[in-house]
Write an enzyme that holds these catalytic residues in place. Structure first.
Site, mmCIF file in Angstrom:
data_model
loop_
_atom_site.group_PDB
_atom_site.id
_atom_site.type_symbol
_atom_site.label_atom_id
_atom_site.label_comp_id
_atom_site.label_asym_id
_atom_site.label_seq_id
_atom_site.Cartn_x
_atom_site.Cartn_y
_atom_site.Cartn_z
ATOM 1 N N GLY A 36 0.824 -1.216 0.000
ATOM 2 C CA GLY A 36 0.000 0.000 0.000
ATOM 3 C C GLY A 36 0.850 1.255 0.000
ATOM 4 O O GLY A 36 0.617 2.170 0.790
ATOM 5 N N TYR A 50 -11.648 -2.635 13.210
ATOM 6 C CA TYR A 50 -10.286 -2.122 13.038
ATOM 7 C C TYR A 50 -9.412 -2.497 14.239
ATOM 8 O O TYR A 50 -8.280 -2.961 14.083
ATOM 9 C CB TYR A 50 -10.374 -0.607 12.874
ATOM 10 C CG TYR A 50 -9.107 0.088 12.464
ATOM 11 C CD1 TYR A 50 -8.648 0.027 11.144
ATOM 12 C CD2 TYR A 50 -8.376 0.832 13.382
ATOM 13 C CE1 TYR A 50 -7.490 0.695 10.765
ATOM 14 C CE2 TYR A 50 -7.220 1.502 13.012
ATOM 15 C CZ TYR A 50 -6.785 1.437 11.700
ATOM 16 O OH TYR A 50 -5.639 2.097 11.337
ATOM 17 N N ILE A 101 -2.413 10.120 12.163
ATOM 18 C CA ILE A 101 -1.450 10.552 11.146
ATOM 19 C C ILE A 101 -2.209 11.184 9.979
ATOM 20 O O ILE A 101 -3.212 10.622 9.510
ATOM 21 C CB ILE A 101 -0.611 9.345 10.633
ATOM 22 C CG1 ILE A 101 -0.037 8.523 11.812
ATOM 23 C CG2 ILE A 101 0.491 9.821 9.692
ATOM 24 C CD1 ILE A 101 0.891 9.273 12.742
#
Ligand code: NDP
Length: 254
Positions: free
Chosen positions: A15, A163, A196
Site C-alpha cells: 500500500g 479495526y 497521522i
C-alpha cells in the site's frame, strides 16, 4: 535527513502508492534501497496512475534508486503469492517487508454491517498474514518485518471493533513471528501510529479529530515521515536485537 543506509537491500512496502506507505517507501528510496512500490489495481486505474507517478518522482532522486511497481490485492492469497514470486524473479529475494496496506470502516457495533467487519479483517489482518506467509520463503536471513498496527490495537477507540480487532491481531501475529523467525536473525516488530495526517483521516468527523488533538501532548497530528523514521530504525541493521516489540508513535498519546 535520512541517517540509515539501505543500499543493496530490497524492500517491499504494501500500500505504498499514497499516505503513510508512500512516506515509508520514499524514505527507503532516499536511503538507497531497491524499492517495491505496491498498490491495489482498482478498476478505474487511479491507483496505478498514482503508483507510477510516485515511482517516476522517486527515480529522479539523487540516489537514483531502483523502483519496481507491482500490484496485488492483499485480501487475495493467490495474488500475494504471485507478488512474492515476482519479487523473487526481479530482485532475487527480499530483505525488508513493511505491512502497511489497510482500510478503515468505522461504525458502532450496533450499526456495523457484516461486510464492514469482514472487509477490515480481510485487508488489515488476513492481508498481513498472507504477506508474511508468502514473503517467508523469499525473505533473506537477517531480514526485517515491520507491521503497521495502530493505537486502536492497544486502546479501545469508539466505533472501531473491526479495526481494533484486526490491529490487535497484527500485534499478536508480530509477537509469535518474532519467536518463530529469530533463529534466522529475522526481526519482527510492529509500529502503533496515533493519528497521522493522510487521506484516511478524511473519514473521521472534524469534532472527533478535535478531540484527538486535545489528547496529543506534542500538540500536532503525526505526518507519514514520523512513521517512516520509526520504520527505518526497526528495519536497520542497528536494531537487530529488538524483536517482538510494539512501538507507539503517537506524539505522547499512548
Ligand atoms: P491510506 O488510506 O492513505 O492508504 C492505505 C493504503 O493501503 C493505500 O495505499 C491502499 O492502496 C492500500 N490498500 C488498501 N486496501 C488494499 C488491498 N486490498 N490490497 C492492497 N493494498 C490495499 O491510509 P494510511 O496511509 O493512513 O494508512 C496506512 C496504514 O497505517 C494502514 O494500515 C492504517 O491502518 C495504519 N494507520 C493509519 C493511521 C492514520 O491516522 N492515518 C493511524 C494508525 C494506523 P491503493 O492506494 O492502491 O488503494
Amino acid at each position: 535527513m535520512i541517517v540509515f543506509d539501505f543500499r543493496g537491500k530490497v524492500v517491499l512496502v504494501t500500500g505504498s502508492s499514497r499516505g503513510i506507505g508512500a512516506g515509508i517507501l520514499s524514505a527507503f528510496a532516499q536511503a538507497g534501497a531497491t524499492c517495491v512500490l505496491h498498490f491495489w489495481d482498482d478498476p478505474d486505474g487511479t491507483n496505478r496512475r498514482d503508483a507510477e507517478q510516485l515511482a517516476t518522482q522517486l527515480r529522479q532522486l539523487p540516489q537514483q534508486p531502483t523502483i519496481h511497481v507491482f500490484s496485488a490485492d492483499v485480501r487475495d492469497a493467490a495474488q500475494v503469492a504471485a507478488l512474492m514470486q515476482q519479487i523473487q524473479q526481479t530482485c532475487g529475494g527480499l530483505d525488508i517487508l513493511v505491512n502497511n496496506a489497510g482500510i478503515l470502516r468505522d461504525r458502532t457495533l450496533k450499526k456495523m454491517t457484516l461486510e464492514e467487519w469482514h472487509a477490515v479483517i480481510q485487508t488489515n489482518l488476513d492481508g498481513v498474514f498472507y504477506c508474511c506467509k508468502f514473503a517467508h520463503d523469499i525473505l533473506r536471513d537477517s531480514g526485517r518485518i515491520v507491521n503497521i498496527s495502530s493505537i486502536a490495537g492497544l486502546i479501545g477507540v469508539h466505533g472501531q471493533t473491526n479495526y481494533a480487532a484486526a490491529k490487535a491481531g497484527v500485534i499478536g501475529l508480530t509477537r509469535v513471528l518474532a519467536k518463530e523467525l529469530a533463529r534466522r536473525q529475522i526481526t519482527v516488530n510492529a509500529i502503533a501510529p496515533g493519528v497521522i495526517q493522510t487521506a484516511m483521516l478524511g473519514e473521521i468527523k472534524p469534532d472527533v479529530l478535535a478531540e484527538y488533538l486535545k489528547q496529543i501532548p506534542i500538540g500536532r497530528l503525526g505526518q507519514p515521515a514520523d512513521i517512516a523514521n520509526a520504520v527505518l530504525f526497526l528495519a536497520s541493521e542497528e536494531s537487530g536485537y529488538i524483536t517482538g516489540q510494539v512501538l507507539p508513535v503517537t506524539g505522547g498519546w499512548v
